[in-house]
Design a protein around this motif. Structure first.
Motif, PDB file in Angstrom:
ATOM      1  N   TYR A   1       0.853  -1.182   0.000  1.00 56.19           N
ATOM      2  CA  TYR A   1       0.000   0.000   0.000  1.00 56.19           C
ATOM      3  C   TYR A   1       0.892   1.237   0.000  1.00 56.19           C
ATOM      4  N   ARG A   2       0.459   2.253  -0.749  1.00 53.30           N
ATOM      5  CA  ARG A   2       1.245   3.476  -0.877  1.00 53.30           C
ATOM      6  C   ARG A   2       0.389   4.685  -0.516  1.00 53.30           C
ATOM      7  N   LEU A   3       1.061   5.669   0.037  1.00 50.82           N
ATOM      8  CA  LEU A   3       0.416   6.940   0.334  1.00 50.82           C
ATOM      9  C   LEU A   3       1.393   8.044  -0.014  1.00 50.82           C
ATOM     10  N   GLU A   4       0.932   8.992  -0.824  1.00 53.55           N
ATOM     11  CA  GLU A   4       1.759  10.134  -1.199  1.00 53.55           C
ATOM     12  C   GLU A   4       1.276  11.367  -0.461  1.00 53.55           C
ATOM     13  N   ALA A   5       2.230  12.152   0.012  1.00 49.15           N
ATOM     14  CA  ALA A   5       1.920  13.413   0.678  1.00 49.15           C
ATOM     15  C   ALA A   5       2.736  14.514   0.026  1.00 49.15           C
ATOM     16  N   LEU A   6       2.209  15.709   0.064  1.00 55.11           N
ATOM     17  CA  LEU A   6       2.855  16.856  -0.551  1.00 55.11           C
ATOM     18  C   LEU A   6       2.978  17.957   0.496  1.00 55.11           C
ATOM     19  N   ILE A   7       4.089  18.658   0.475  1.00 54.56           N
ATOM     20  CA  ILE A   7       4.270  19.792   1.371  1.00 54.56           C
ATOM     21  C   ILE A   7       3.766  21.033   0.638  1.00 54.56           C
ATOM     22  N   LYS A   8       2.703  21.640   1.181  1.00 55.28           N
ATOM     23  CA  LYS A   8       2.114  22.826   0.547  1.00 55.28           C
ATOM     24  C   LYS A   8       2.911  24.054   0.961  1.00 55.28           C
ATOM     25  N   GLU A   9       3.200  24.879  -0.026  1.00 45.82           N
ATOM     26  CA  GLU A   9       3.919  26.114   0.264  1.00 45.82           C
ATOM     27  C   GLU A   9       3.326  27.229  -0.573  1.00 45.82           C
ATOM     28  N   GLY A  10       3.208  28.394   0.029  1.00 47.47           N
ATOM     29  CA  GLY A  10       2.602  29.527  -0.651  1.00 47.47           C
ATOM     30  C   GLY A  10       1.085  29.467  -0.519  1.00 47.47           C
ATOM     31  N   LEU A  11       0.467  30.605  -0.598  1.00 48.51           N
ATOM     32  CA  LEU A  11      -0.992  30.669  -0.542  1.00 48.51           C
ATOM     33  C   LEU A  11      -1.557  30.398  -1.927  1.00 48.51           C
TER      34      LEU A  11
END
Length: 167
Positions: A96-106
């Motif tokens: 099983y895989r899960l991808e996450a992203l670091i949000k930057e900027g509005l």
């Protein structure tokens, strides 16, 4: 006293701190007993963070370890994006895989939402201006700007807001 005071509303993340949190989480996953033999791992995959394990519960446990490390390093969990519907591990073969992203900027919609909050609930005479991925707030009185900061700190905006260039 005709000059206007201003500040910027931004959403920035210290990438070195995220990298340190990821390395700490990876070490903990490699050493913990409950992760032995389940193929659990966490690593960068380009711009995204990829979490892998042999069951969806284990992937969520890896995410929990990573979130704990982020909190200890002073990074808000609002800057971690695991998808629109929350963390949903996807099966990929036997893992099983899960991808996450670091949000930057509005994002533009977040900036518009913040500007609307300021316009509707903030003091009169305070103006907002969207400049790329940040929002400039100007006003004649510093007290009005401090009231806007207090208002935004109490709001439920889905971004880690920081206030910079206070002049």
């Amino acid at each position: 006293m005709a000059s206007e005071a201003s500040f910027d509303v931004v959403s920035k993340v210290e990438h070195q701190e995220v990298d340190n949190a990821l390395n700490q989480a990876s070490k903990e996953i490699a050493q913990r007993y409950d992760f032995k033999g389940v193929g659990a791992s966490i690593a960068w995959s380009g711009e995204k963070i990829l979490m892998i394990a042999n069951s969806s519960e284990r992937v969520l446990a890896v995410l929990d370890v990573f979130q704990t490390k982020l909190i200890k390093r002073g990074i808000s969990l609002k800057s971690l994006d695991t998808g629109e519907d929350g963390p949903e591990p996807k099966p990929s073969g036997k893992e099983y895989r899960l991808e996450a992203l670091i949000k930057e900027g509005l994002s533009s919609e977040t900036a518009k939402k913040v500007a609307k909050i300021i316009r509707d609930e903030g003091p009169k005479g305070v103006k907002t201006q969207i400049q790329g991925d940040e929002l400039r707030v100007t006003g004649k009185s510093r007290d009005d700007l401090q009231a806007v900061i207090a208002l935004l700190k109490g709001s439920d905006v889905d971004a880690d807001l920081q206030f910079t260039n206070y002049r």
